[in-house]
Design an enzyme around this catalytic site. Structure first.
Site: not given
Ligand code: GLA
Length: 383
Positions: A33, A121, A123, A126, A171
């Site tokens: 985050h 899903g 994490g 995708s 991401d």
């Molecule tokens: C998700 C969000 C990213 C980032 C992470 C936590 O993957 O899409 O932008 O904030 O959570 O680090």
């Protein structure tokens, strides 16, 4: 070798596609985050991802088809986010909207077919992979030039403004800049991207808890707001701070009482994560993998106690990894509130160790974890 995406496209649209593109999912290695807080983060693109096939049409329709869902037709002149079973179209359509805003000319609509090799899903983002693959493919057929950073920003814009998820650039940045056997480091304040080689003989294992918080998107947005609120309070004492990243832990501690316990813990997670990204970077440079691993465990603990974005299933998996001698470190990867744990291991951690962990997990929660042994792969590309 057969190309499933090309086949799906030809079956649905009755002709060959003009262009194929692939973009990978990602692992968040360290820096939780931190991205939307102007901080530092390190990730790796994985070898699994999303492939799209596209071709221009003669009318102004966008026709979308995925492996699992029925065909959806949308007018290019009325791009609106959809809800429910068709919500998956928001990623490519949001990218279309962002590309048009950036100046891409689209005299006609297009057909698109999509397939995935990412566990759904888990994490591993995708959605960002879908955005990047679409952006590369559309830019190619409509003749729009952009560099990797611009493509990453277009993907993020689609996610923020069209999908409505206030994510940072992690991401999309990792999906664009990923390289074989490399980590991607992002300074989210300056939006600068760099890569460096992963230590040899180290591996990533993903354990998807297969648990998803029912309100994962609103929980993410809530954390986003809490960080924003914490910054506004801190700026009264430290007006020069533009983001939480500009605040040191010592400065943060002077404001503990004004922040109150909840906002203090949220800010402590972000400030601590930034420090840990620096620590990990230094430790990687001298190949001190134990120090890297320890920082991953501390990161998870901070998620658990400060940011409240872990869940008991992820805590269990991280604890189980700690008992394994060939694991350097483990932590939740990505937004949290469910999803997956990433373990960073040496080559001696193998199938039997992974099975032991998922068996223990199943005994405890009666849930089968999805296990993926993966490695750092290349970023988005035309095929
Ligand atoms: C998700 C969000 C990213 C980032 C992470 C936590 O993957 O899409 O932008 O904030 O959570 O680090």
């Amino acid at each position: 070798m057969k190309n499933l995406t090309k086949e799906l496209y030809s079956d649905v649209f009755g002709e060959a596609p003009e262009q194929l593109a692939f973009a990978p999912g990602r692992i968040e290695f360290i820096g939780n985050h931190t991205d939307y807080n102007g901080g530092l983060v390190m990730g790796a693109a994985v070898t699994e991802g999303i492939t799209v096939a596209v071709g221009r049409r003669k009318d102004r329709t966008i026709s979308l088809r995925s492996e699992a869902s029925k065909r959806v037709d949308i007018s290019l002149d009325n791009l609106q986010p959809l809800q429910g079973k068709d919500a998956w179209t928001n990623y490519p359509v949001g990218v279309t909207d962002a590309l048009m805003d950036a100046g891409m000319q689209m005299p006609v609509g297009y057909n698109i077919a999509v397939t995935s090799t990412l566990p759904s899903g888990a994490g591993m983002s995708s959605s960002a992979a879908f955005e990047l693959a679409t952006a590369y493919a559309l830019a190619s057929i409509y003749g729009y030039a952009a560099d990797k950073a611009q493509f990453a920003r277009i993907g993020r814009r689609a996610e923020n403004e069209f999908v409505g998820m206030p994510c940072g650039i992690l991401d999309q940045g990792v999906s664009a800049f990923g390289e074989h056997s490399a980590l991607v480091r992002i300074d989210c304040q300056s939006e600068s991207f760099s890569t460096f080689a992963m230590p040899k003989g180290t591996h990533f294992w993903i354990f998807d808890s297969n648990v998803k918080h029912a309100l994962v998107d609103s929980a993410y947005a809530e954390r986003h707001k809490e960080c924003h609120d914490a910054l506004a309070i801190l700026q009264k004492t430290y007006p020069q701070a533009k983001t939480l990243t500009d605040i040191s832990e010592a400065q943060l501690r002077t404001c503990e009482a004004t922040l109150g316990p909840l906002l203090f813990r949220r800010a402590l997670h972000i400030v601590g994560e930034n420090d840990r990204v620096c620590l990990v970077e230094q430790a990687l440079q001298i190949n001190d993998l134990r120090a890297v691993g320890d920082a991953l465990y501390v990161s998870h603990e901070s998620s658990r106690v400060n940011f409240d974005n872990s869940i008991q299933q992820l805590d269990f998996l991280v604890h189980a990894m700690k008992q394994q001698p060939h694991v350097y470190g483990a932590r939740l990867t990505g937004g949290g509130f469910g999803g997956a744990v990433m373990a960073y291991t040496n080559a001696a951690f193998g199938e039997s160790e992974a099975n032991a962990v998922s068996l223990a997990y199943k005994e405890e929660f009666s849930i089968q974890a999805t296990v993926l042994h993966t490695s750092a792969g290349s970023g988005a590309t035309l095929l």
